[in-house]
Scaffold this motif. Structure first.
Motif, PDB file in Angstrom:
ATOM      1  N   ASN A   1      -8.264   2.912  -3.033  1.00 41.50           N
ATOM      2  CA  ASN A   1      -7.675   1.778  -2.312  1.00 41.50           C
ATOM      3  C   ASN A   1      -7.799   0.400  -3.189  1.00 41.50           C
ATOM      4  O   ASN A   1      -8.483   0.553  -3.982  1.00 41.50           O
TER       5      ASN A   1
ATOM      6  N   THR B   1      -7.382   9.883  -3.907  1.00 43.65           N
ATOM      7  CA  THR B   1      -6.706   8.644  -3.589  1.00 43.65           C
ATOM      8  C   THR B   1      -7.744   7.621  -3.734  1.00 43.65           C
ATOM      9  O   THR B   1      -9.025   7.683  -3.818  1.00 43.65           O
TER      10      THR B   1
ATOM     11  N   THR C   1       0.788  -1.189  -0.060  1.00 39.41           N
ATOM     12  CA  THR C   1       0.028  -0.108   0.287  1.00 39.41           C
ATOM     13  C   THR C   1       0.904   1.169  -0.065  1.00 39.41           C
ATOM     14  O   THR C   1       0.404   2.226  -0.777  1.00 39.41           O
ATOM     15  N   LYS C   2       2.023   1.137   0.905  1.00 40.33           N
ATOM     16  CA  LYS C   2       2.982   2.473   0.515  1.00 40.33           C
ATOM     17  C   LYS C   2       3.505   2.555  -0.834  1.00 40.33           C
ATOM     18  O   LYS C   2       3.427   3.718  -1.073  1.00 40.33           O
TER      19      LYS C   2
ATOM     20  N   ASP D   1       0.468   4.056  -2.817  1.00 41.31           N
ATOM     21  CA  ASP D   1       0.274   5.575  -2.577  1.00 41.31           C
ATOM     22  C   ASP D   1       1.106   6.469  -3.178  1.00 41.31           C
ATOM     23  O   ASP D   1       0.808   7.424  -3.412  1.00 41.31           O
TER      24      ASP D   1
END
Length: 684
Positions: free
Chosen positions: A492, A490, A469-470, A473
């Protein structure tokens, strides 16, 4: 820190002394100090061309092989600096201490016998785990703390007592935690089910089943009788339900324990408190009770959906208590009825806006994403996997079907089953590249398609959700993802799943097909995407076989007895329902845009499919194409003639293969019928 390199000469021109702090000898270091306090660097000091300071002849450094003059303590400037940094050992032992740094080890000699055994056991545990190394400095820090404390065993003090003496981020904190937990397990070798904290790795669950599941903390349930009953109930649930699902229900009992503590402080230790009046009071208490967990949820009120979840889990617990006769007996009027559950709001539309998807899917943006995360994005976009299911994909997740298509096989944690779904060409290519990268790093040892980046020398662990996820993002920030109003946006991972379902519903895909693709166990989630009824489910003749042809003219058969025939039907169902084109069907994946242009058309696309019943359309198209070619050639329009010639060649190739397959099928049918005719003749 450079201490193991040979001591160098002071960089001041002509200075014969060794360099110490700030890369300067002691004399020049003193002159540099005022400039350094003002913010100047060593290089700026050297630019002033400081004068050379010559000391008297006091001999050479006492460190073996060092040619520099002595400063004090029989050592030069450089070796004296290192000697101080190493704790001022005896000068005779100084070379041995430096050599120990060159060949580091874990010194246990200064520990008492029991402490020596405990720290040796710690080394054994960390070596077997093979997750991270132990820095010598942090090891020595832990050893010094234990020696200075004067204890006989590390267990003489609590974990908090040891950790408060170590700065945050120091590995020594983790060393004390690992050691104390391990020693507790040695001294208290009870069954894990009897503990107040269940660790998934000790309950017999494999790495795939316990993915990301934290320890189950029953110790947060203040009432002992309730704690023991909940542990019994959870052990019963784990026999039939996924570990992740059961672990997520534990917070409902934390809330109920908090309710008893706050509202019935004098009666909380009596099971008789659970009557109908207490349960009604609990339902109202959930409306006003703030969340006390630290973080972004602190102080917030529970939503109707969350309150319904807590009450329904308590309802199931009470029913099991009554059904299986848990002791002490449950009060007769302790009931939670279905009518007591709050009405939750509808599901939120959580798909990604197409304006955002156009930026995410842009090739120039995807090219900025490193290959591993790009593969994950394509899998979530085209296949609709949950991120947890994608993280645990194996390197053998692709299966070839008889038709030549590929299926993606993954583990569905919600119902403990393996599923196979059609894989798009983009996903197949990306997974092939990812498998190659895994083999270059681990060989054949790693079974995970996405192995962990760090603390994973043998490839035993898959990548963590946090790491992935880092990366994702950071990529979204790099491409400057903005919404239609120009504001930063953003997304997910789970939104890709909702986006695929929404795209399929908008394209007219049936609810049955959406449910099969996304792997829903009930119709509730499928209805979130579409309420379109499927009036053309698998037809009777499809149960036997159906023949299609791709653009190369190759036969694509769907056999009910073939391996993964359901995947074949599903892939064909999606393509047929979504993309009906002239003379056939388009089998292209719903998540990928059509690349067709006016110059080529479907005859030049690998996803184009047809069947024998549509041959008259292709024959008519061939005749008109040849007529256009001849007319263009006669008029001298070379480019138009060449274009129509390519089209005619593609159509002829398709027709030839279709006729050839029909002939082979007819010949096979005659051969299979011949024995029956001979048998009938003999019988006559």
């Amino acid at each position: 820190m450079g201490w193991l390199a040979p001591v160098r000469r002071c960089p001041v021109d002509g200075c014969p002394h060794a360099q110490g702090p700030f890369r300067l000898c002691e004399d020049h270091r003193r002159r540099f100090t005022p400039m350094g306090m003002a913010g100047a660097s060593t290089d700026e000091y050297l630019a002033t061309r400081p004068a050379v300071i010559i000391r008297g002849d006091v001999g050479r450094c006492g460190y073996p092989g060092c040619p520099f003059p002595v400063l004090s303590d029989e050592l030069c400037d450089g070796h004296r600096y290192r000697w101080v940094k190493l704790g001022r050992p005896a000068l005779a032992e100084f070379p041995a201490v430096v050599e120990q740094l060159r060949n580091p080890g874990f010194d246990l000699s200064k520990l008492s016998p029991l402490l020596r055994l405990e720290f040796a056991y710690l080394l054994q545990l960390r070596t077997e785990q093979r997750r991270t190394h132990i820095p010598i400095g942090d090891w020595n820090r832990a050893v010094r703390l234990v020696i200075e404390a004067g204890v006989e065993s590390v267990r003489d003090r609590s974990l908090a007592s040891w950790q408060q003496q170590v700065n945050r981020g120091c590995v020594a904190r983790g060393l004390f935690r690992t050691l104390l937990i391990a020693l507790h397990d040695l001294h208290d070798q009870g069954v894990e089910w009897d503990r107040d904290v269940w660790r998934p790795e000790y309950l017999g669950f494999d790495l795939e089943a316990r993915r990301g599941v934290p320890p189950l903390h029953f110790d947060k349930i203040a009432q002992e009788w309730l704690r023991e009953l909940v542990k019994r109930y959870f052990r019963l649930r784990l026999a039939t339900t996924e570990l992740r699902t059961v672990a997520g229900q534990l917070s409902s009992f934390h809330w109920f324990s908090r309710f008893l503590t706050e509202c019935y402080p004098a009666q909380q230790d009596e099971p008789a408190v659970l009557d109908r009046a207490a349960l009604e009071r609990y339902s109202g208490w959930l409306i006003d009770a703030p969340d006390i967990r630290p973080g972004k949820w602190a102080g917030r009120r529970l939503t109707a959906r969350t309150r319904k979840l807590h009450l329904s889990k308590l309802k199931g617990f009470l029913e099991a208590w009554r059904r299986y006769g848990f002791t002490p007996p449950l009060p007769e009027n302790a009931h939670i009825y279905v009518d007591d559950l709050p009405r939750a709001s509808g599901l939120q539309a959580n798909f990604i806006d197409e304006y955002l998807m156009s930026q995410i899917e842009a090739e120039e943006n995807l090219a900025l994403l490193e290959p591993e995360t790009r593969t994950m994005v394509l899998i979530c976009r085209d296949e609709g996997l949950r991120i947890g299911e994608a993280l645990t994909l194996k390197t053998d997740c692709l299966k070839r079907l008889p038709s030549g298509r590929w299926a993606l096989v993954h583990y569905k944690s919600k119902d403990k089953s393996y599923r196979a779904i059609p894989a798009s060409a983009a996903v197949v290519d990306a997974i092939g590249g990812q498998i190659q990268r895994v083999r270059e790093r681990f060989g054949d040892r790693c079974r995970w398609l996405f192995p962990g980046v760090s603390r994973n020398p043998d490839g035993d662990y898959f990548i963590s959700y946090t790491t992935l996820t880092k990366r994702f993002d950071a990529w979204l920030a790099r491409i400057r993802l903005v919404d239609a109003h120009g504001q930063p946006a953003t997304v997910n991972w789970h939104q890709f799943r909702h986006t695929l379902g929404t795209r399929m519903a908008n394209a007219g895909v049936s609810g049955r097909t959406i449910r099969e693709v996304l792997g829903h166990t009930s119709w509730t989630m499928q209805e979130h995407y579409s309420r379109i009824a499927d009036d053309t489910l698998r037809r009777e003749y499809e149960a036997k076989y159906e023949v299609r042809f791709n653009r190369k003219g190759q036969a694509v058969r769907i056999s009910a007895t073939a391996d993964l025939s359901g995947v074949e039907w599903l892939a064909d169902k999606i393509g047929r329902r979504l993309h009906a084109v002239a003379g056939g069907w388009c089998g292209r994946h719903i998540a990928r845009a059509c690349p067709k242009n006016a110059a080529d058309g479907c005859y030049f696309c690998e996803d184009f499919q047809t069947e024998p019943g549509l041959l008259h359309i292709h024959q008519d198209t061939l005749a008109r194409t040849l007529e256009l070619q001849q007319t263009a050639a006669a008029a001298g329009r070379v480019r138009v003639a060449e274009r129509n010639e390519r089209m005619a060649t593609a159509i002829r190739h398709l027709l030839d293969r279709v006729h050839q397959d029909e002939a082979e099928a007819h010949s096979s049918a005659k051969e299979s019928a011949a024995p029956h005719r001979e048998l009938n003749a003999d019988a006559g």
